[in-house]
Design a protein around this motif. Structure first.
Motif, PDB file in Angstrom:
ATOM      1  N   GLY A 170       9.358  -1.077  -1.384  1.00 58.64           N
ATOM      2  CA  GLY A 170       8.052  -0.567  -0.981  1.00 58.64           C
ATOM      3  C   GLY A 170       7.261  -0.036  -2.163  1.00 58.64           C
ATOM      4  O   GLY A 170       6.049  -0.253  -2.267  1.00 58.64           O
ATOM      5  N   HIS A 171       7.952   0.657  -3.070  1.00 61.28           N
ATOM      6  CA  HIS A 171       7.292   1.206  -4.262  1.00 61.28           C
ATOM      7  C   HIS A 171       6.696   0.086  -5.116  1.00 61.28           C
ATOM      8  O   HIS A 171       5.563   0.193  -5.607  1.00 61.28           O
ATOM      9  N   THR A 172       7.446  -0.994  -5.293  1.00 59.53           N
ATOM     10  CA  THR A 172       6.959  -2.109  -6.109  1.00 59.53           C
ATOM     11  C   THR A 172       5.757  -2.779  -5.455  1.00 59.53           C
ATOM     12  O   THR A 172       4.780  -3.129  -6.134  1.00 59.53           O
ATOM     13  N   ILE A 173       5.799  -2.957  -4.139  1.00 61.67           N
ATOM     14  CA  ILE A 173       4.655  -3.557  -3.438  1.00 61.67           C
ATOM     15  C   ILE A 173       3.428  -2.661  -3.569  1.00 61.67           C
ATOM     16  O   ILE A 173       2.307  -3.140  -3.774  1.00 61.67           O
ATOM     17  N   LYS A 174       3.633  -1.357  -3.465  1.00 68.14           N
ATOM     18  CA  LYS A 174       2.518  -0.424  -3.642  1.00 68.14           C
ATOM     19  C   LYS A 174       1.880  -0.606  -5.018  1.00 68.14           C
ATOM     20  O   LYS A 174       0.650  -0.695  -5.149  1.00 68.14           O
ATOM     21  N   GLY A 175       2.716  -0.680  -6.056  1.00 70.98           N
ATOM     22  CA  GLY A 175       2.193  -0.790  -7.416  1.00 70.98           C
ATOM     23  C   GLY A 175       1.543  -2.121  -7.706  1.00 70.98           C
ATOM     24  O   GLY A 175       0.424  -2.181  -8.235  1.00 70.98           O
ATOM     25  N   THR A 176       2.216  -3.215  -7.350  1.00 73.59           N
ATOM     26  CA  THR A 176       1.652  -4.535  -7.643  1.00 73.59           C
ATOM     27  C   THR A 176       0.400  -4.793  -6.812  1.00 73.59           C
ATOM     28  O   THR A 176      -0.550  -5.421  -7.282  1.00 73.59           O
ATOM     29  N   GLY A 177       0.392  -4.302  -5.575  1.00 68.71           N
ATOM     30  CA  GLY A 177      -0.804  -4.457  -4.750  1.00 68.71           C
ATOM     31  C   GLY A 177      -2.000  -3.772  -5.375  1.00 68.71           C
ATOM     32  O   GLY A 177      -3.110  -4.316  -5.413  1.00 68.71           O
ATOM     33  N   ARG A 178      -1.782  -2.566  -5.918  1.00 73.16           N
ATOM     34  CA  ARG A 178      -2.883  -1.837  -6.548  1.00 73.16           C
ATOM     35  C   ARG A 178      -3.338  -2.538  -7.820  1.00 73.16           C
ATOM     36  O   ARG A 178      -4.532  -2.653  -8.091  1.00 73.16           O
ATOM     37  N   VAL A 179      -2.389  -3.013  -8.626  1.00 72.78           N
ATOM     38  CA  VAL A 179      -2.741  -3.710  -9.862  1.00 72.78           C
ATOM     39  C   VAL A 179      -3.577  -4.950  -9.570  1.00 72.78           C
ATOM     40  O   VAL A 179      -4.567  -5.230 -10.252  1.00 72.78           O
ATOM     41  N   MET A 180      -3.198  -5.694  -8.538  1.00 71.64           N
ATOM     42  CA  MET A 180      -3.883  -6.945  -8.230  1.00 71.64           C
ATOM     43  C   MET A 180      -5.126  -6.746  -7.371  1.00 71.64           C
ATOM     44  O   MET A 180      -5.811  -7.703  -7.034  1.00 71.64           O
ATOM     45  N   GLY A 181      -5.425  -5.509  -6.999  1.00 73.32           N
ATOM     46  CA  GLY A 181      -6.650  -5.233  -6.263  1.00 73.32           C
ATOM     47  C   GLY A 181      -6.528  -5.320  -4.758  1.00 73.32           C
ATOM     48  O   GLY A 181      -7.544  -5.268  -4.057  1.00 73.32           O
ATOM     49  N   PHE A 182      -5.301  -5.435  -4.211  1.00 70.40           N
ATOM     50  CA  PHE A 182      -5.099  -5.512  -2.765  1.00 70.40           C
ATOM     51  C   PHE A 182      -4.754  -4.117  -2.243  1.00 70.40           C
ATOM     52  O   PHE A 182      -3.582  -3.756  -2.082  1.00 70.40           O
ATOM     53  N   GLU A 183      -5.786  -3.326  -1.962  1.00 74.00           N
ATOM     54  CA  GLU A 183      -5.581  -1.934  -1.581  1.00 74.00           C
ATOM     55  C   GLU A 183      -4.885  -1.799  -0.232  1.00 74.00           C
ATOM     56  O   GLU A 183      -4.078  -0.889  -0.031  1.00 74.00           O
ATOM     57  N   ALA A 184      -5.196  -2.675   0.726  1.00 75.89           N
ATOM     58  CA  ALA A 184      -4.558  -2.592   2.044  1.00 75.89           C
ATOM     59  C   ALA A 184      -3.056  -2.840   1.919  1.00 75.89           C
ATOM     60  O   ALA A 184      -2.240  -2.148   2.546  1.00 75.89           O
ATOM     61  N   ILE A 185      -2.662  -3.818   1.113  1.00 80.08           N
ATOM     62  CA  ILE A 185      -1.238  -4.094   0.889  1.00 80.08           C
ATOM     63  C   ILE A 185      -0.594  -2.921   0.163  1.00 80.08           C
ATOM     64  O   ILE A 185       0.529  -2.513   0.482  1.00 80.08           O
ATOM     65  N   ARG A 199      -1.464   0.231   0.287  1.00 79.15           N
ATOM     66  CA  ARG A 199      -1.289   1.360   1.217  1.00 79.15           C
ATOM     67  C   ARG A 199      -0.084   1.145   2.126  1.00 79.15           C
ATOM     68  O   ARG A 199       0.685   2.076   2.405  1.00 79.15           O
ATOM     69  N   ALA A 200       0.088  -0.087   2.592  1.00 75.63           N
ATOM     70  CA  ALA A 200       1.242  -0.380   3.446  1.00 75.63           C
ATOM     71  C   ALA A 200       2.543  -0.216   2.665  1.00 75.63           C
ATOM     72  O   ALA A 200       3.533   0.322   3.180  1.00 75.63           O
ATOM     73  N   GLY A 201       2.554  -0.674   1.406  1.00 73.47           N
ATOM     74  CA  GLY A 201       3.734  -0.497   0.566  1.00 73.47           C
ATOM     75  C   GLY A 201       4.061   0.969   0.366  1.00 73.47           C
ATOM     76  O   GLY A 201       5.237   1.366   0.373  1.00 73.47           O
ATOM     77  N   GLN A 202       3.026   1.794   0.201  1.00 69.93           N
ATOM     78  CA  GLN A 202       3.250   3.227   0.028  1.00 69.93           C
ATOM     79  C   GLN A 202       3.874   3.832   1.282  1.00 69.93           C
ATOM     80  O   GLN A 202       4.790   4.663   1.198  1.00 69.93           O
ATOM     81  N   THR A 203       3.398   3.420   2.461  1.00 75.75           N
ATOM     82  CA  THR A 203       3.974   3.927   3.711  1.00 75.75           C
ATOM     83  C   THR A 203       5.439   3.527   3.835  1.00 75.75           C
ATOM     84  O   THR A 203       6.297   4.349   4.192  1.00 75.75           O
ATOM     85  N   LEU A 204       5.742   2.262   3.534  1.00 74.74           N
ATOM     86  CA  LEU A 204       7.130   1.805   3.609  1.00 74.74           C
ATOM     87  C   LEU A 204       8.016   2.581   2.639  1.00 74.74           C
ATOM     88  O   LEU A 204       9.144   2.970   2.975  1.00 74.74           O
ATOM     89  N   GLU A 205       7.515   2.815   1.437  1.00 72.39           N
ATOM     90  CA  GLU A 205       8.274   3.598   0.456  1.00 72.39           C
ATOM     91  C   GLU A 205       8.565   4.999   0.988  1.00 72.39           C
ATOM     92  O   GLU A 205       9.699   5.495   0.907  1.00 72.39           O
ATOM     93  N   GLN A 206       7.538   5.653   1.537  1.00 69.06           N
ATOM     94  CA  GLN A 206       7.707   7.027   2.016  1.00 69.06           C
ATOM     95  C   GLN A 206       8.674   7.106   3.192  1.00 69.06           C
ATOM     96  O   GLN A 206       9.504   8.021   3.268  1.00 69.06           O
ATOM     97  N   VAL A 207       8.583   6.143   4.117  1.00 65.73           N
ATOM     98  CA  VAL A 207       9.467   6.171   5.289  1.00 65.73           C
ATOM     99  C   VAL A 207      10.923   5.986   4.870  1.00 65.73           C
ATOM    100  O   VAL A 207      11.815   6.741   5.293  1.00 65.73           O
TER     101      VAL A 207
END
Length: 670
Positions: A48-63, A65-73
């Motif tokens: 989840g942490h990696t998806i949060k980071g790569t999504g932000r780098v590539m400009g996919f904010e919705a992805i 945010r979802a990665g951040q939620t998965l990481e936190q859960v």
């Protein structure tokens, strides 16, 4: 096209996202069957942490945010904060399975399925977190609260503190930053009072004010990891794109700084990494032929000292190709064909908008605005950029205040005026006796750390009589180091900046003013503009029109005189009418700026005396309290212009004085 829109990088992102969401689906199904372990939860939170980071780098904010939620859960599951359940596993599987499709949707909004799955997971989490009203209480906790202490009123105060610590509320950012500014001003006044009236009460007030200031600043601070956690993914993507092997080092990102500062330095750090990968480090075969390890090293190192954030971005590449920089500079007409290219002139080219040594723009190399944008962002924070480059690599160092509302300034005095220089731009402070002066062509130069740099008196730059300088301050600038001489360095201290009113604003090298307590004011200098002016300042200075500023308020005199000095005037100051008349008798004055309300004789009486004894010297009156009738009296007495201190026309005071002085000169010639 932005580098993160490159089709090849987009495809890499899709492939990695599909792989990682597959792992997350497997983990969610394991939860449904009751097979979750700490090791599995740790693996899932990393996905989840990696998806949060790569999504932000590539400009996919919705992805992201979802990665951040998965990481936190998954982190809460690993820590035992929430329990695994079938319903939670189903919600996690649903969200994980729809992530990949969001690549084809709006980057900010995502797909309806993604948003529905995200909401469903949050609903399950809320239900899982509801306390059981039938559950027995914690007898030990009840006993601890009942015991209490006299200081917490039997537990009442600690209960309030626990509630306040546990909950979060939304706060208007503008209100928060005004609070920080006022808290800093309060601390400055409290410190001044404690110094002038020592005693236990004033000392306690100073300590409390300092605590309030620190607490207010902490409210706006966020961890540096908010931007650095995406950097490893950025480096990995760009390394694949450029076919280079890169080892990335990240040191010191466990710091907290002002959110507004963090947002401003985020893009510059990413841009410097792109430059290091694209222009700095070599491909594996070139490195091996040069006797280097095939794997290049790029590092980002952050540290905080004296309220200054320093970020160093370094690589072990071949360094800047200065011959290519000179060639492009001459071919584009940015360097004279006959003039020798100096190190400072070549450095300045790198920060010119549109300058690039790459002939054909690519997805990673644009139109040459990258470094220009970097230095503009850093200078907007009253920070500095410094870089060193040789055959062993390049290091770029960014220094900015950790808070926009609070900055560390070096307070200096010249010509009876205090000035504040942001310490983020100060490279060195040296006694004049330790400086080696060199013969320069039409300008003074010194030798500093093997650099030959220009030195100019700050008094000359500020329109005051230079001379008597005892200290040299070396400043960082986009073109390299520059030095200014001052008679005295007063202190280094934190200051809360206040913006100048529109009447005083204009194209000068001032960023604002700050109170020092006891009606003392320091004008804050834009170090970048000051350095560039020092570089082009002629030896011996230049002739300036002299303006007499008359005001009974020391702070008002300092601000008005300082602003006019940076607008090109020489200034002298007086606190009342008798002192002003004495100065007019002894010195040639080209114009007078006078306050309306002063104790004893007011500004109008000064105008009348000037007209009787000194003829048509241009006079401008300022006031914050005068009525329309008072204004008419001033004009009738001989004032050439009258301005309310709250006048919203930007820079109108300096413009009016320049016009009046020029008109008088024309009249005298005819």
């Amino acid at each position: 096209m932005a580098w993160n829109q490159d089709p090849e990088l987009q495809q890499l992102f899709r492939s990695e996202l599909a792989e990682r969401t597959g792992h997350l689906v497997t983990g969610a199904r394991a939860m449904q069957s009751g097979d979750v372990t700490d090791e599995l939860a740790g693996q899932m939170l990393r996905e989840g942490h990696t998806i949060k980071g790569t999504g932000r780098v590539m400009g996919f904010e919705a992805i992201s945010r979802a990665g951040q939620t998965l990481e936190q859960v998954w982190r809460r599951i690993q820590h035992g904060d929430i329990a695994s359940s079938g319903d939670l596993g189903i919600a996690l599987e649903t969200l994980s399975s729809v992530l990949a499709d969001a690549v084809e949707a709006d980057p900010e909004e995502g797909t309806p399925a993604l948003n529905e799955a995200h909401s469903a997971l949050n609903k399950v989490l809320a239900e899982e977190s509801e306390p059981d009203p039938e559950a027995d209480g914690d007898d030990d906790a009840v006993e601890r609260r009942a015991a209490g202490t006299p200081a917490n009123l039997g537990g009442l105060l600690s209960a309030l503190e626990d509630w306040a610590t546990a909950d979060s509320i939304l706060v208007n950012a503008g209100t928060l930053y005004r609070l920080i500014n006022e808290a800093t001003t309060l601390r400055i006044h409290a410190d001044s009072l404690a110094g002038s009236t020592p005693g236990p009460e004033t000392e306690r007030l100073s300590t409390t004010a300092r605590s309030v200031q620190v607490g207010a600043i902490d409210l706006a601070s966020v961890p540096l990891t908010e931007i650095t956690n995406t950097l490893p993914q950025l480096v990995r993507y760009l390394a694949k794109k450029t076919d280079k092997e890169i080892r990335f080092e990240l040191v010191g990102d466990d710091l907290a700084v002002d959110r507004q500062v963090l947002e401003r330095v985020s893009d510059p750090i990413r841009q410097l990494l792109v430059n290091a990968i694209q222009h700095g480090v070599e491909t594996m075969d070139i490195r091996e032929n040069a006797g280097k390890p095939p794997t290049a090293t790029i590092a980002v190192r952050a540290s905080v000292k004296d309220n200054q954030l320093e970020v160093m971005v370094s690589d072990d590449g071949a360094g800047i190709d200065w011959e290519a920089v000179e060639y492009v500079g001459r071919s584009q007409g940015l360097l004279g064909t006959d003039n020798e290219a100096t190190p400072e002139s070549l450095r300045s080219l790198l920060f010119e908008p549109g300058f690039t040594t790459v002939q054909t723009p690519t997805e990673l190399v644009g139109e040459g605005d990258g470094l220009a944008d970097v230095v503009a962002a850093i200078e907007s924070l009253n920070g500095s950029l410094h870089f060193e480059s040789d055959e062993l690599g390049t290091t770029v160092t960014l220094r900015v205040p950790t808070s926009r509302a609070l900055q560390r300034a070096l307070i200096v005095r010249t010509g009876g005026q205090h000035w504040g220089i942001p310490e983020a731009a100060v490279l060195d402070v040296l006694p004049m006796s330790q400086v080696e002066f060199l013969d320069g062509e039409g300008r003074s130069e010194i030798m500093w750390r093997e650099h030959r740099i220009v030195v100019t008196s700050l008094g000359d730059l500020m329109g005051q009589a230079g001379g008597g300088d005892k200290v040299v301050i070396v400043l960082s600038s986009r073109s390299g180091p520059v030095a200014v001489g001052v008679p005295e360095v007063v202190e280094s201290r934190d200051v809360a900046a206040k913006e100048l009113g529109p009447l005083l604003q204009g194209p000068s090298h001032l960023t604002g003013a700050a109170l020092l307590g006891s009606d003392r004011v320091v004008l804050l200098v834009d170090a970048a503009r000051l350095a560039e002016q020092a570089r082009g300042f002629p030896a011996g200075g230049s002739e300036r029109a002299r303006v007499l500023v008359v005001d009974d308020s020391q702070g008002a005199r300092e601000v008005v005189a300082g602003v006019l000095a940076t607008a090109g005037f020489a200034t002298v100051k007086a606190s009342d009418v008798p002192e002003a008349l004495e100065i007019l008798s002894d010195k040639i004055v080209d114009a007078v700026v006078v306050d309306y309300a002063m104790p004893g004789s007011d500004g109008i009486s000064l105008i009348e005396s000037v007209r009787m004894s000194f003829g048509r010297v241009p006079i401008v009156m300022l006031s914050g309290v005068a009525t329309e009738e008072d204004q008419q009296r001033a004009v009738a007495a001989g004032a050439d212009a009258y301005f309310d201190k709250a006048d919203f026309r930007e820079g109108v005071l300096a413009e009016t004085l320049q016009s009046l002085v020029a008109s008088r000169g024309t009249e005298e010639q005819t």
